[in-house]
Scaffold this motif. Structure first.
Motif, short mmCIF file in Angstrom:
data_model
loop_
_atom_site.label_atom_id
_atom_site.label_comp_id
_atom_site.label_asym_id
_atom_site.label_seq_id
_atom_site.Cartn_x
_atom_site.Cartn_y
_atom_site.Cartn_z
N ILE A 38 0.85 -1.18 0.00
CA ILE A 38 0.00 0.00 0.00
C ILE A 38 0.89 1.23 0.00
N ILE A 39 0.48 2.24 -0.71
CA ILE A 39 1.17 3.52 -0.71
C ILE A 39 0.18 4.54 -0.17
N PHE A 40 0.65 5.34 0.79
CA PHE A 40 -0.27 6.25 1.47
C PHE A 40 0.33 7.65 1.60
N LYS A 41 -0.56 8.63 1.72
CA LYS A 41 -0.17 10.01 1.95
C LYS A 41 -0.92 10.52 3.16
N LYS A 42 -0.14 11.02 4.14
CA LYS A 42 -0.73 11.53 5.39
C LYS A 42 -1.70 10.52 6.01
N LYS A 89 5.77 -6.24 -6.74
CA LYS A 89 6.71 -6.08 -7.85
C LYS A 89 6.61 -4.70 -8.51
N ASP A 90 5.49 -4.02 -8.30
CA ASP A 90 5.31 -2.68 -8.88
C ASP A 90 5.61 -1.56 -7.88
N ALA A 91 6.11 -1.93 -6.69
CA ALA A 91 6.28 -0.95 -5.61
C ALA A 91 7.22 0.19 -5.99
N ASP A 92 8.38 -0.14 -6.53
CA ASP A 92 9.36 0.91 -6.86
C ASP A 92 8.82 1.85 -7.93
N LYS A 93 8.18 1.31 -8.92
CA LYS A 93 7.66 2.13 -10.02
C LYS A 93 6.61 3.12 -9.54
N ILE A 94 5.62 2.64 -8.80
CA ILE A 94 4.53 3.51 -8.34
C ILE A 94 5.05 4.50 -7.29
#
Length: 361
Positions: A334-338, A348-353
């Motif tokens: 998961i990628i989160f902001k605040k 596998k897509d973590a670095d790209k996103i």
């Protein structure tokens, strides 16, 4: 407040001030020899690339050992092609200093006690004056005069007092020749001695001080020693430039020094990287991700916080204050902001996103 000393300014070299209320600068020392640099374009280009990377990380000054004339020629070749202020570290042979000053070297590090004579020191001083270069007086326990060594041995004075007195004597030589563009450095491998000698000097003199715990040791032990000494002194307003001496890569010296300065409130801005230590609940390769991204993040001109967390249980919660964060588990991230989740993706897509999101901030 200490007086101001200037390094650099010749050619394309950046001019930097030390002391006088300017921000505490960060230094490191090159780990390899440079004897064949002048005639090896590939090696020269590699050094220039690494110097540029160190600048992006936040390094202000780099010192090079110059034990022979080939190294002096190599340093001049490097200084001709970089904006990084470079310091030539000279022992025993004053002619090496004079050779380096023919190029764009920003400063000379000498110990007048091992250059051979007052006359030799004067030649270096006059060459520095003519070329607009500064001098760093380097004092350590191996360079104490015999009379002070005897007083230390009998307990008449402490080693820290001996280091301070040696620096005072050496500085008097520069004052005799009306040269005030010098920085004083008194280093010990003992944390308390380092603190004490710099305190003694700062109580009476206003020359800028270069802080360092010499031969501090490997990565962890060296960072611990340097952190304690620097935090103590910098919080007292003592110290104008620092170097974390480690038996490790130059990048680690710079990263450690950068973090020490930030924690001491002496440097602001840039990416604040937060990462969890990992535990049995690990669902995401925190160590690998941090290893891949640390230098990239620290080199970014962004005043933000980034969190790298090991599991989705604590990720958004403990890192909710971060401008951008990532956590994962079971092949997902998961990628989160605040604290607000904005992406759920395959690992596998973590670095790209992550890269897309960091670039958008």
């Amino acid at each position: 407040m200490t007086k101001q000393v200037f390094l650099g300014g010749k050619g394309i070299t950046k001019r930097i001030a030390i002391g006088g209320g300017t921000p505490v600068s960060l230094q490191t020392m090159w780990k390899d020899g440079i004897t064949d640099v002048a005639d090896n374009n590939q090696k020269l280009e590699n050094i220039l690339r690494q110097l540029n990377e160190l600048q992006l990380l936040g390094c202000d000054i780099v010192r090079f050992a110059v034990p022979d004339m080939e190294s002096a020629h190599g340093l001049n070749a490097i200084a001709q092609r970089t904006s990084m202020p470079l310091v030539a570290d000279i022992h025993f042979n004053y002619k090496l200093a004079l050779e380096c000053l023919k190029g764009n070297v920003a400063a000379i590090r000498i110990n007048p006690g091992n250059i051979g004579s007052i006359e030799n020191t004067q030649k270096v001083i006059e060459a520095c004056r003519e070329n607009g270069a500064a001098i760093r007086i380097g004092i350590n326990s191996g360079s104490l005069p015999k009379d002070l060594q005897e007083k230390i041995a009998t307990g008449e004075i402490t080693r820290a007092q001996g280091l301070c007195e040696t620096a005072v004597r050496e500085a008097e030589i520069f004052e005799k020749f009306n040269f005030d563009q010098y920085v004083v450095s008194m280093k010990s491998s003992d944390v308390q001695e380092t603190i004490d000698c710099n305190r003694f000097y700062a109580q009476k003199y206003n020359n800028p001080l270069h802080l360092g715990v010499t031969e501090a040791g490997p990565l962890i032990g060296g960072i611990v020693k340097s952190s304690i000494a620097f935090y103590t002194l910098l919080k007292e307003g003592i110290g104008d430039t620092i170097r974390v001496s480690l038996s490790s890569a130059v990048e680690n010296e710079v990263i450690a020094g950068l973090n020490i300065l930030k924690e001491c409130g002496k440097r602001r801005g840039g990416v604040n990287l937060i990462s969890c230590p990992r535990c049995g609940r690990i669902g995401f390769d925190v160590h690998g991700f941090v290893e891949r991204w640390q230098k990239k993040l620290l080199a970014m001109d962004k005043d933000i916080s980034v969190a790298v967390m090991g599991c989705v249980v604590n990720g958004p919660g403990e890192g909710k204050h971060a401008d951008l964060g990532i956590a994962g588990g079971n092949g997902k991230c998961i990628i989160f902001k605040k604290g607000k989740i904005i992406h759920t993706i395959d690992e596998k897509d973590a670095d790209k996103i992550f890269e897309e999101e960091i670039n958008s901030l």
